[in-house]
Design a protein around this motif. Sequence first.
Motif, PDB file in Angstrom:
ATOM      1  N   SER A  75     -25.953 -27.822   6.572  1.00 19.54           N
ATOM      2  CA  SER A  75     -24.949 -28.471   5.723  1.00 19.54           C
ATOM      3  C   SER A  75     -25.190 -29.975   5.575  1.00 19.54           C
ATOM      4  O   SER A  75     -24.858 -30.558   4.538  1.00 19.54           O
ATOM      5  N   GLN A 101     -28.340 -24.353  -7.357  1.00 22.35           N
ATOM      6  CA  GLN A 101     -26.932 -23.986  -7.433  1.00 22.35           C
ATOM      7  C   GLN A 101     -26.666 -22.651  -6.729  1.00 22.35           C
ATOM      8  O   GLN A 101     -25.601 -22.461  -6.147  1.00 22.35           O
ATOM      9  N   VAL A 128     -27.236 -31.506  -3.909  1.00 26.86           N
ATOM     10  CA  VAL A 128     -27.596 -30.103  -4.098  1.00 26.86           C
ATOM     11  C   VAL A 128     -29.068 -29.957  -4.477  1.00 26.86           C
ATOM     12  O   VAL A 128     -29.809 -29.180  -3.871  1.00 26.86           O
ATOM     13  N   GLU A 181     -23.922 -25.102   2.261  1.00 28.97           N
ATOM     14  CA  GLU A 181     -22.628 -25.752   2.501  1.00 28.97           C
ATOM     15  C   GLU A 181     -21.935 -25.247   3.763  1.00 28.97           C
ATOM     16  O   GLU A 181     -21.334 -26.018   4.513  1.00 28.97           O
ATOM     17  N   HIS A 182     -22.041 -23.961   4.038  1.00 30.69           N
ATOM     18  CA  HIS A 182     -21.334 -23.366   5.172  1.00 30.69           C
ATOM     19  C   HIS A 182     -22.205 -23.205   6.418  1.00 30.69           C
ATOM     20  O   HIS A 182     -21.733 -22.718   7.438  1.00 30.69           O
ATOM     21  N   SER A 183     -23.435 -23.653   6.356  1.00 34.34           N
ATOM     22  CA  SER A 183     -24.351 -23.493   7.484  1.00 34.34           C
ATOM     23  C   SER A 183     -24.219 -24.649   8.474  1.00 34.34           C
ATOM     24  O   SER A 183     -24.323 -25.811   8.088  1.00 34.34           O
ATOM     25  N   ALA A 187     -26.577 -23.316  -2.850  1.00 37.62           N
ATOM     26  CA  ALA A 187     -25.628 -24.339  -2.385  1.00 37.62           C
ATOM     27  C   ALA A 187     -24.524 -23.766  -1.488  1.00 37.62           C
ATOM     28  O   ALA A 187     -24.219 -24.366  -0.445  1.00 37.62           O
ATOM     29  N   PRO A 188     -23.923 -22.616  -1.814  1.00 40.34           N
ATOM     30  CA  PRO A 188     -22.872 -22.093  -0.930  1.00 40.34           C
ATOM     31  C   PRO A 188     -23.397 -21.714   0.465  1.00 40.34           C
ATOM     32  O   PRO A 188     -22.682 -21.872   1.451  1.00 40.34           O
ATOM     33  N   PHE A 189     -24.619 -21.233   0.533  1.00 43.14           N
ATOM     34  CA  PHE A 189     -25.202 -20.897   1.837  1.00 43.14           C
ATOM     35  C   PHE A 189     -25.390 -22.165   2.670  1.00 43.14           C
ATOM     36  O   PHE A 189     -25.056 -22.203   3.856  1.00 43.14           O
ATOM     37  N   THR A 239     -21.278 -17.706   5.821  1.00 41.96           N
ATOM     38  CA  THR A 239     -20.959 -17.776   4.394  1.00 41.96           C
ATOM     39  C   THR A 239     -19.786 -16.857   4.066  1.00 41.96           C
ATOM     40  O   THR A 239     -19.847 -15.653   4.336  1.00 41.96           O
ATOM     41  N   ILE A 282     -23.783 -11.190  -2.197  1.00 40.43           N
ATOM     42  CA  ILE A 282     -24.175 -12.122  -1.136  1.00 40.43           C
ATOM     43  C   ILE A 282     -24.781 -11.393   0.056  1.00 40.43           C
ATOM     44  O   ILE A 282     -25.910 -11.656   0.451  1.00 40.43           O
TER      45      ILE A 282
END
Length: 179
Positions: free
Chosen positions: A58, A45, A66, A52-54, A48-50, A115, A133
């Motif tokens: 992605s 978790q 995830v 998702e935006h890569s 996941a944001p890293f 990100t 971050i």
Amino acid sequence: MQPIFSLATTPPKAAIPDHTALLRWSLVVVFLWFGAMKFTLYEAQGIAPFIEHSPFMSWLLSAFGVRGASGVIGALELATAVALATGAFHRGVSVLGAAMSCATYAITLTFFFTTPGVAEPTAGGFPAISAPIGQFLLKDLVLLAASAMLLRTSLAHWQAARDASPRLLPGSAHQPTSA
């Protein structure tokens, strides 16, 4: 004058001192720890944001979800740890492990630009690195430098060993013959 840092620079053919053991084993610990953590829900978790935006990673989310994406990354990190550790005893694997380490940190540093929330504008216009971050990612700059130094040394050792080994040409007098 020889450049201070260049991956292409090869030291003289004399014995090449290796002062990278501490770097190697520190990177092994980092990759073992981070790689194992990727198999936990907490870490999955967290990254996941890293992912998702890569633009490079992605696709892992849609392909594996995830937890699966985190597991794939964890497996690659554990493989890097194994290659780095094995590289202490084998020149070719040393080059591979150091290259894998460099690739890992080069990719994670791209998260700096992809990100959201990494940099926050300040009153003076210079972006401040966010604490949760950006500052987390900034350490990868040092880890990339350590990996690059290990790669440079590994390549120099590998090249020196290649240069020191005799080359046999087909049909030469030193070529073993079959009876």
